[in-house]
Write an enzyme that holds these catalytic residues in place. Sequence first.
Site, PDB file in Angstrom:
ATOM      1  N   GLU A 184     -11.149   8.243 -28.280  1.00 35.48           N
ATOM      2  CA  GLU A 184      -9.688   8.367 -28.241  1.00 35.48           C
ATOM      3  C   GLU A 184      -9.000   7.258 -29.031  1.00 35.48           C
ATOM      4  O   GLU A 184      -8.038   6.641 -28.582  1.00 35.48           O
ATOM      5  CB  GLU A 184      -9.198   8.393 -26.781  1.00 35.48           C
ATOM      6  CG  GLU A 184      -9.777   9.571 -26.009  1.00 35.48           C
ATOM      7  CD  GLU A 184      -9.280   9.712 -24.577  1.00 35.48           C
ATOM      8  OE1 GLU A 184      -8.847   8.694 -24.008  1.00 35.48           O
ATOM      9  OE2 GLU A 184      -9.329  10.822 -24.041  1.00 35.48           O
ATOM     10  N   ASP A 222     -13.434  15.370 -17.968  1.00 35.02           N
ATOM     11  CA  ASP A 222     -12.510  14.265 -17.720  1.00 35.02           C
ATOM     12  C   ASP A 222     -11.845  14.362 -16.353  1.00 35.02           C
ATOM     13  O   ASP A 222     -10.653  14.674 -16.271  1.00 35.02           O
ATOM     14  CB  ASP A 222     -11.433  14.252 -18.825  1.00 35.02           C
ATOM     15  CG  ASP A 222     -10.670  12.942 -18.868  1.00 35.02           C
ATOM     16  OD1 ASP A 222     -10.997  12.040 -18.080  1.00 35.02           O
ATOM     17  OD2 ASP A 222      -9.746  12.824 -19.693  1.00 35.02           O
ATOM     18  N   ARG A 278     -19.113   2.589 -21.911  1.00 37.07           N
ATOM     19  CA  ARG A 278     -18.705   3.914 -21.440  1.00 37.07           C
ATOM     20  C   ARG A 278     -19.259   5.034 -22.329  1.00 37.07           C
ATOM     21  O   ARG A 278     -19.280   4.907 -23.557  1.00 37.07           O
ATOM     22  CB  ARG A 278     -17.182   4.005 -21.361  1.00 37.07           C
ATOM     23  CG  ARG A 278     -16.631   3.059 -20.302  1.00 37.07           C
ATOM     24  CD  ARG A 278     -15.134   3.092 -20.231  1.00 37.07           C
ATOM     25  NE  ARG A 278     -14.586   4.123 -19.386  1.00 37.07           N
ATOM     26  CZ  ARG A 278     -13.629   4.959 -19.753  1.00 37.07           C
ATOM     27  NH1 ARG A 278     -13.134   4.930 -20.981  1.00 37.07           N
ATOM     28  NH2 ARG A 278     -13.154   5.843 -18.906  1.00 37.07           N
ATOM     29  N   GLU A 295      -4.988  10.927 -11.556  1.00 38.03           N
ATOM     30  CA  GLU A 295      -4.399  11.480 -12.777  1.00 38.03           C
ATOM     31  C   GLU A 295      -4.311  13.008 -12.737  1.00 38.03           C
ATOM     32  O   GLU A 295      -3.250  13.583 -12.985  1.00 38.03           O
ATOM     33  CB  GLU A 295      -5.228  11.024 -13.991  1.00 38.03           C
ATOM     34  CG  GLU A 295      -4.724  11.608 -15.295  1.00 38.03           C
ATOM     35  CD  GLU A 295      -5.491  11.099 -16.506  1.00 38.03           C
ATOM     36  OE1 GLU A 295      -6.422  10.288 -16.342  1.00 38.03           O
ATOM     37  OE2 GLU A 295      -5.143  11.518 -17.631  1.00 38.03           O
TER      38      GLU A 295
HETATM   39  C1  GCV Z   1      -7.789   4.967 -20.368  1.00 38.00           C
HETATM   40  C2  GCV Z   1      -8.324  10.176 -19.984  1.00 38.00           C
HETATM   41  C3  GCV Z   1      -6.975   9.550 -19.689  1.00 38.00           C
HETATM   42  C4  GCV Z   1      -6.733   8.333 -20.545  1.00 38.00           C
HETATM   43  C5  GCV Z   1      -7.890   7.359 -20.331  1.00 38.00           C
HETATM   44  C6  GCV Z   1      -9.198   8.051 -20.725  1.00 38.00           C
HETATM   45  C7  GCV Z   1     -10.413   7.179 -20.513  1.00 38.00           C
HETATM   46  O1  GCV Z   1      -8.324  10.770 -21.228  1.00 38.00           O
HETATM   47  O2  GCV Z   1      -5.970  10.517 -19.866  1.00 38.00           O
HETATM   48  O3  GCV Z   1      -5.507   7.767 -20.158  1.00 38.00           O
HETATM   49  O4  GCV Z   1      -7.736   6.184 -21.084  1.00 38.00           O
HETATM   50  O5  GCV Z   1      -9.337   9.204 -19.926  1.00 38.00           O
HETATM   51  O6  GCV Z   1     -11.073   7.364 -19.486  1.00 38.00           O
HETATM   52  O7  GCV Z   1     -10.713   6.346 -21.352  1.00 38.00           O
END
Ligand code: GCV
Length: 640
Positions: free
Chosen positions: A262, A341, A295, A369
């Site tokens: 990301e 996710d 990760r 989330e």
């Molecule tokens: C910290 C998801 C969340 C992101 C998060 C990501 C991750 O995509 O929406 O906010 O980023 O996971 O676990 O790195």
Amino acid sequence: MTDVHPAWLPPAALRAIGSRRVSVRGDGLLVRTVIAEVAQACGRYGGAVVSDGADLVLTVSTPACGPEGFAVSRDGGVTTIAAADPAGLLYGLFHLARLGEAAFGDPFPPEVHRPGYARRMLDHWDNVAVHPVMGQVERGYSGGSLFWHDGALREDLGRVTGYARLLAACGINAVTVNNVNVHATEARLLTDRLGDVATLAGVFRPYGIRVHLSVNFAAPRDDLGTADPLDPRVRAWWALATDAVYAAIPDFGGYVVKADSEGQPGPFAYGRTHADGANVLAAALAPHGGVVHWRAFVYDHRQDWRDRRTDRARAAHDHFVPLDGRFLDNVVLQVKHGPIDFQPREPVSPLIAAVPATNVAVELQVTQEYTGQQRHVCYLAPMWSEVLRCARGMAALDGLAGVSNAGDDPFWTGHPLAQANLYAFGRLAWAPDLDPVAILDEWIGLTFPGAPDELRETLHAVMDDSWRTYEAYTAPLGVGFMVRPGHHYGPDVDGYEYTPWGTYHFADRDGVGVDRTCATGTGFAGQYPPALARVYESVYDCPDELLLFFHHVPYGHILHDGGTVIQHIYDTHFAGAGAVVAMRDRWARLPAASVGPAFAARVSALLDEQVRSAAEWRDQINAYFYRKSGVRDAHGRRIP
Ligand code: GCV
């Protein structure tokens, strides 16, 4: 901290201890913490800290219990906690709080308690500087950060002390103090802002909690023009930076890294593997006893939605299985529990079973989330318990990490009942086989000591099945991501359908779901060990709750209970939204005085929102699938 809710450590949680004559034997910082806790409880409830004639003895004396372990027993009118080390004494103390008066009744032989995982870690996605889109805490639903405020470390760290105490009381022993998305200000925590991390480490230390730091893989680039992990100058840079960290924080835990994910930088930029990347940090940490949590959340977030062969669910396994056995011993691969996710329902990540020569920690999302954002009651321990049972059946895990749901909110967690998720995460990290229902009752007992049956029963009724209720009105049969893009709250069935994020349901007029079979789909099912792969591959054997995760089926497909997919969608959405109304009604019958007016009012207001939101989910999902399929509800209920 009088305006802050005491969560699971109200003074009365320590009443049974505080009304005894207590002897504490041992030396060191954590023993002093135990003495202070006992002295405070005794001051309140009439007991005393004594050297002789104790009816409660806490002693560091039994190495056989293992690190952080303790034995509890009662004999001759004396209850004893015998621990292997001072940390064990602290955990033994909080175990007594859970037992209450039961620890001081009939005699019982020594019962040994040891942690299920050596590292029981909470990760904070807290930013130091407020991020223009993500705010102070990324995916935070509990106000601001406990640590950081508007670009700086908070001056008053009283709440961090309170937090450390709560975490120790449920078994947590590691905390990462900043977001895995490491922006410019946060990158400086490793260099000129290291003092802030050392200050936090000093607050957590008396509670047996080590501090970890999320770092930016490209950190050496500013000094060297490169972060290539095979460049000797980069290796030296990490070694030097890490030496400085340990000079400031001798018990520093280690680094957490989100790389090539990301938009975060990573080894791919240099044509290197993730083993090359992780090992350069691990080598710097090894002489000091630190670890890298690397990760596995690596996937293409810029995929073409037209491309039906690329499957985000496959990505972690595709990237990391070829690297098995190539990581240094102090690298822990941190794997999200599901392959996508943190959706309300996913199968367990197949990566967990596929890297036997690599240390693996499972990552759970305590912050809600995708599970109601702490506006909905959603007690997650039943899901985590299922996940852990499956994951532990696949491989021996090396640790558990959870994304924290706590913030500077007076109730810590936004929704007061979300405190139970934080508590349950710690308890499952300590004892993964615990029954989630028993953990809920434990949390209720500690948080509301001496509560009348009506309160206990109401809390239990509202929370116990709330994850399945949430799943019922949001995510039928394992389909996920039908949420509003960006903030991820509320329904938007096609919100992600034509985006680059790799999260699709493929609903058309005939059917819905993702074909992840080996026979005709993306082949994801084949990433599981053979016995499980066969179950998921078969449209008949696949468990209903994961059907649409693995298969694209017609709306008339018959489920194991004899109903059709489309009728199941309608039924669960009506039932789920109805169950939320029942939760609200049950809560409304509770006298506000039994939980305190502020607590009662916050929960009531949030239940109103949950009722509204669940109805919105029900109507949007049902309307969407009715319009796609043209199939009427068998019971003739109103679908807008
Ligand atoms: C910290 C998801 C969340 C992101 C998060 C990501 C991750 O995509 O929406 O906010 O980023 O996971 O676990 O790195």
